[in-house]
Structures are given as C-alpha cells and as structure tokens.
Design a protein around this motif. Structure first.
Motif, PDB file in Angstrom:
ATOM      1  N   GLY A  21      -3.248  29.429  36.150  1.00 30.06           N
ATOM      2  CA  GLY A  21      -2.582  28.056  35.864  1.00 30.06           C
ATOM      3  C   GLY A  21      -1.010  28.188  36.048  1.00 30.06           C
ATOM      4  O   GLY A  21      -0.318  27.176  35.576  1.00 30.06           O
ATOM      5  N   ASP A  22      -0.388  29.233  36.560  1.00 27.35           N
ATOM      6  CA  ASP A  22       0.725  29.557  36.567  1.00 27.35           C
ATOM      7  C   ASP A  22       1.390  29.321  38.051  1.00 27.35           C
ATOM      8  O   ASP A  22       0.439  29.307  38.989  1.00 27.35           O
ATOM      9  CB  ASP A  22       1.106  31.037  36.294  1.00 27.35           C
ATOM     10  N   ILE A  23       2.752  29.060  38.063  1.00 30.25           N
ATOM     11  CA  ILE A  23       3.552  28.871  39.429  1.00 30.25           C
ATOM     12  C   ILE A  23       3.798  30.443  39.617  1.00 30.25           C
ATOM     13  O   ILE A  23       4.542  31.015  38.924  1.00 30.25           O
ATOM     14  CB  ILE A  23       4.458  28.154  39.084  1.00 30.25           C
ATOM     15  N   VAL A  24       3.357  30.912  40.942  1.00 29.73           N
ATOM     16  CA  VAL A  24       3.851  32.285  41.274  1.00 29.73           C
ATOM     17  C   VAL A  24       4.355  32.393  42.837  1.00 29.73           C
ATOM     18  O   VAL A  24       4.309  31.185  43.410  1.00 29.73           O
ATOM     19  CB  VAL A  24       2.350  33.054  41.258  1.00 29.73           C
ATOM     20  N   PRO A  25       5.098  33.308  43.066  1.00 27.92           N
ATOM     21  CA  PRO A  25       5.560  33.534  44.376  1.00 27.92           C
ATOM     22  C   PRO A  25       4.535  33.598  45.557  1.00 27.92           C
ATOM     23  O   PRO A  25       3.508  34.199  45.310  1.00 27.92           O
ATOM     24  CB  PRO A  25       6.473  34.653  44.188  1.00 27.92           C
TER      25      PRO A  25
END
Length: 299
Positions: free
Chosen positions: A241-245
């Motif tokens: 559920g994270d925003i990642v590169p």
C-alpha cells in the motif's frame, strides 16, 4: 555655567581686553567646572569623558574572561570565553561568543546580543533587576533558516537546492565549493561537500498540496561524501500500500521545484585570546581595561 572665553580686545593692541589675571581665572574656571567637558577626567567612571576603546567602543573589543552573571558591567562590546566560568547562562551556548551589552545604569538590568565567531548565529538574552539572566535564545533569520520547496521555514546550516539542471547554494554551502553533475534523467551527483548534515534534517522532497511527494526519490552518501540522488515516477505497491519508485521510469525533478539538501558544516577555527593572563579574574570593567592596557604596554 557656559565655557568662559578670553576677551582679546581691540586689534592690534588688544586694548580693552582681559588682563593676564582675568584670562587665567577664566581658564581655571573652564578646567574646574564639572559641567564643562574640558574639566572631566578621561576614563570609564561615571561623569568621565569616555576614552576611545572603553567598553570596546571605538576601538578593540574588550577581551574578558566569562564573568559571573551577578557581576555588574557597563554597556559595551565584549568577548566572552565561556570555558572560564560556570556561573553564567552563556554557558548554554556551545562556544565562545562576541557580545554587545546594553545595561541600565551599568547594572544587570538590560539585554545582550551575542554572535558566535565565524558564524551567522546570533543569540539574545535579557535580565530584569534582581532577577537571573535568562538562557540565551537563538535568533532565527535568513542566514540560519531556509524556505523549502514546499514553502516551510527550516533550520539551515549549509543548504543546497537541487533542481533538475543546476544547484543553488546559500552562503555557507558556497564555502564548500560544491560541484553539480547530472548523470542522466533523474540522476544527480553532488560532489566536493562535507556530505549530509548529521544534526537534524538533511533532505526534503517537494510535495503537492496534500502532502504527497511529487517524485519518488532514492539517495545515498558515497564514501568520498558524494551525495547521489535519483528521482523516478511514482507507482503504487499493491502488497504494502506504499508509494514506491518505478525504477524503470526515471523522471527529472519537476520544473520550478527542488530537493533541499542540508550539508554538514565546515569545521571552524578556534578563537585565541591574547594579552589576557590565564588566571586573570576581573572584578569589574575598569580593572579589565586597565589590565589589558598594561599588558599591551609591556609588550
């Protein structure tokens, strides 16, 4: 009484002018009447004509060992060595300090502004009569704060703004002569610095109105203190559920925005006090000035 002037009489003979006796009486009056500047002693006591350099004004700053806060001193400019005395709130500052004092009637009631040597750090402390001197507080100004890419004020030591195609450095950062290199899209190197600050914050990303970062960022400090920053398109990680590169899609820092990087400050040289004996403990300002002048004369 006003200053007495000599009546020279009519030229060229001086007819009608003051006699030798009346002239002498006027001169004596000028030098014995305390309302005249000519009759006042030169020095630092009340009523004296202040000598150049007294209280550090108009001459060299008065070098003094850090006095107890209960010690009375007049208004003036001083250099305080905080390592020589424990009974002072200036001990809360991490180093020696140049101080400008404004006191009421030479007593403790007043305020002091202090500046750390070789820096733009200014402190302020105040005191009311019969109360203790307050702990010095740091004055925030454009030299020790920075407005980040999101419009917030942050504490600043050396600050570098990392943009897509250049860097912008504040005065302290320029002392390190930083070198910017753009390796590729979204890949930047910052060389020839002391590296990330190890005191407080050291990197700040640009965000949108909701607090979301505009680009995903990876960064590291290499062994030679080179700072490497990479920016990518963001993607959502369904598992966490994270925003990642998105490592497959590098992206430059958006136009008009930047990444703030706070550097470790350069080490500063120590101030050496001269002409002041190591065991000198002045009880008042007059003694301090007298001892300093005596030491200079002996040398």
């Amino acid at each position: 009484m006003t200053i007495q002037t000599v009546n020279l009489g009519t030229a060229p003979s001086g007819a009608g002018g003051d006699t030798f006796r009346s002239t002498g009486a006027k001169m004596n009056e000028n030098f014995t009447n305390n309302s005249h500047a000519a009759s006042r002693l030169v020095g630092t006591a009340t009523g004296n004509v202040m000598e150049v350099g007294a209280f550090g004004l108009g001459g060299a700053m008065v070098s003094m060992l850090m006095p107890n806060d209960s010690q009375y001193m007049g208004s003036g400019n001083y250099y305080y060595d905080v390592n020589t005395q424990s009974d002072s709130t200036w001990r809360q500052v991490e180093t020696n300090v140049f101080v400008m004092r404004n006191s009421f009637a030479g007593g403790r009631s007043g305020f002091e502004i202090g500046c750390l040597p070789y820096s733009n750090k200014f402190y302020l402390r105040g005191c009311l009569l019969s109360l203790e001197w307050r702990t010095p507080v740091l004055i925030r100004h454009s030299g020790n704060t920075s407005v980040d890419s999101n419009g917030f004020i942050k504490a600043a030591s050396p600050i570098i703004k990392l943009l897509a195609n250049k860097i912008e450095s504040n005065e302290e950062a320029l002392e390190q002569e930083p070198i910017f290199e753009k390796v590729d899209v979204g890949h930047y190197l910052l060389k020839n610095t002391e590296g990330f600050s190890d005191d407080g914050w050291y990197i700040e990303m640009p965000k949108d109105a909701n607090g979301n970062v505009l680009v995903a960022v990876q960064y590291q400090q290499i062994e030679d203190n080179t700072i490497e920053v990479k920016t990518f398109v963001k993607k959502f990680d369904e598992e966490t559920g994270d925003i990642v590169p998105n490592l497959e899609k590098p992206r430059d820092i958006p136009a008009g925005r930047w990444i703030d990087i706070r550097l470790k400050a350069l080490p500063q040289p120590e101030i050496e006090i001269t002409n002041t004996p190591a065991d000198f403990q002045p009880t008042n300002l007059a003694q301090a000035v007298a001892e300093a002048l005596k030491n200079d004369a002996e040398q």
